[in-house]
Write a protein that holds these residues in place. Sequence first.
Motif, short mmCIF file in Angstrom:
data_model
loop_
_atom_site.label_atom_id
_atom_site.label_comp_id
_atom_site.label_asym_id
_atom_site.label_seq_id
_atom_site.Cartn_x
_atom_site.Cartn_y
_atom_site.Cartn_z
N SER A 1 63.56 83.96 53.03
CA SER A 1 62.82 83.08 51.94
C SER A 1 62.96 81.54 52.28
O SER A 1 63.76 81.11 52.91
N THR A 2 61.85 80.95 51.91
CA THR A 2 61.82 79.52 52.35
C THR A 2 62.79 78.76 51.36
O THR A 2 63.26 79.09 50.25
N VAL A 3 62.93 77.25 51.62
CA VAL A 3 63.73 76.49 50.93
C VAL A 3 63.19 76.31 49.47
O VAL A 3 63.98 76.33 48.64
N GLY B 1 61.37 70.48 51.96
CA GLY B 1 60.49 71.49 51.10
C GLY B 1 59.23 70.67 50.53
O GLY B 1 58.11 71.18 50.65
N LEU B 2 59.63 69.49 49.96
CA LEU B 2 58.37 68.80 49.08
C LEU B 2 57.33 68.31 50.37
O LEU B 2 56.01 68.56 50.42
N ALA C 1 56.05 74.85 58.30
CA ALA C 1 55.80 73.61 57.73
C ALA C 1 56.58 72.64 57.20
O ALA C 1 56.62 71.62 57.03
N GLU C 2 57.92 73.48 56.69
CA GLU C 2 58.93 72.51 56.08
C GLU C 2 59.71 72.12 57.23
O GLU C 2 60.54 70.93 56.91
N ASN C 3 59.32 72.08 58.36
CA ASN C 3 59.92 71.04 59.62
C ASN C 3 59.11 69.93 59.88
O ASN C 3 59.25 69.31 60.99
N GLY D 1 67.76 69.51 50.72
CA GLY D 1 66.79 69.70 51.73
C GLY D 1 65.44 70.03 51.25
O GLY D 1 64.34 69.91 52.00
N TRP D 2 65.36 70.13 49.63
CA TRP D 2 64.15 70.34 49.12
C TRP D 2 63.33 68.86 49.39
O TRP D 2 62.13 69.10 49.78
#
Length: 513
Positions: free
Chosen positions: A405-407, A64-65, A320-322, A59-60
């Motif tokens: 915590s975020t990914v 994440g990226l 933002a990770e979505n 998922g990073w």
Amino acid sequence: MSESLLASSVTFGVYFVVMVGIGLYVYKRTTSLSDFVLGGRRLNSWVAGLSANASDFSGWLLLGLPGAIYLSGLGEAWIAVGLALGFAGSWIVIAGRLRVYTERARDARSGDEANSLTLSSYLENRFADRTGLLRGVSAVLILAFYLFYVASGLVAMGGLFEDVFNMPGSIAVLAGMAIIVLYTFLGGFLAVSYTDVIQAVMMWLALLIVPVVAVVTVVSDPSVGTGGELSVLGGFSGAGEFSLGGVLAPVVVVSGLAWGFGYLGQPHILARFMGIRSVRDVRKAAGVSVSWAVSAMLMAVVMGFVGLRYFGFEEELPNAENVFPALIQALLNPWVAGLLLAAILAAVMSTADSQLLVAASALTEDGYRAFVKRDASALTLVWVSRIAVILVALAASGIALSGNSTVMDLVGYAWAGFGAGFGPVILLSLYWKRMTWTGALAGMLGGGLTSVIWDVLDKNVLETGLYAMVPAVIVSFAAIYAFNGLGKVAEHMDEDFDRVDAEYRRESQGAGV
């Protein structure tokens, strides 16, 4: 039920059925611990290469990226550059030698060929450690850091289900983990590796299709999106302003590139090197794997910038990770969107299953078999491994459900721990003939503990922003050299090193490496 929800439900359901079907298919082929842990060391180049990608880029990569690029701009892309260099380096420097050494190193206690199935057993046999300390400490480090790593995947999975199905994150975490546990429980390493191939293809296609559609949409209709004009050559502050200095800041560059060193110590990736059919298959597997990785990370970076252009800072996404799933849902037909959202799910599951398997192997091979019952039957060890998969999954689920915590945070924490705790030790074990068990133990402890301590120290005292990998790797190398002289090199260690080196060179030359 809306068409979008129906499409996502159907595509996700089909995906789950295929994954479990693969687990059932290889169930009867899993008859020994070697089969369950390393697939009997019979992965071909394509499966080994793509499985390494899928087990690594979780998922990073898809969450994440792009999310980090969306928030912080090109400065975060240094991580992708570091990872590309590190990934290629691990195939060149580590893969072939580790494949030979883990099979040829003699048992630390009996003196027979050991066929080391885990990194912990390899370290014990490589350094003829009869104290059990190397095996025990390394197994504890693997379990501790993998709990956080698997938890990162579950956090990503929970966010995806919550976004697509409006499902509570806690239920999503438990439902997703149940599917992963089921096919890993059934088929072990072969099930994980075969599903990884499908998942790698899905991830790459999703990363190709969405940015292309988004760019075409924005270019063909300038009124689409709210992001306004931006430069992909610089970074962005929280207000969306250009900041080239942020991209080129030494701490940003060094921290980003340091992620690449982590590849030398990631057990779930090193397991693919150990499970490949032969050294002759390494070169082709490396070509497949590195090509996939570099192109996928490039497309993920583009995804972040496209998301910024489409959504803009003024109407920033709640998470933002979505940004990737948000673009999919905004731009594509519901049925196509369902398939591409399943690719994000594939990214999460393909890493979580590999990590579960390695953590379970540590409990079985380096815990139960090493310290409880060395003469356990093959069938007993397989079932102990299956039970261990369930236990690790439950513990990781607890971590995922307990915090926010975020990914990216969870992956960064575990990545530094593995990279610094095992990277220097594995690297030197393959190339330094006079290395001893005391040096290896000091390096593991020094690197692993520093990665944990630095996070707390830097956040509360130093405030440098330097990624923990940098100081932790330095401490690990220093500790190895400082304490190496306290141990001795056994005679058969010299013989094993020379034998492995000769076999590796012979096989490499035959493969044209």
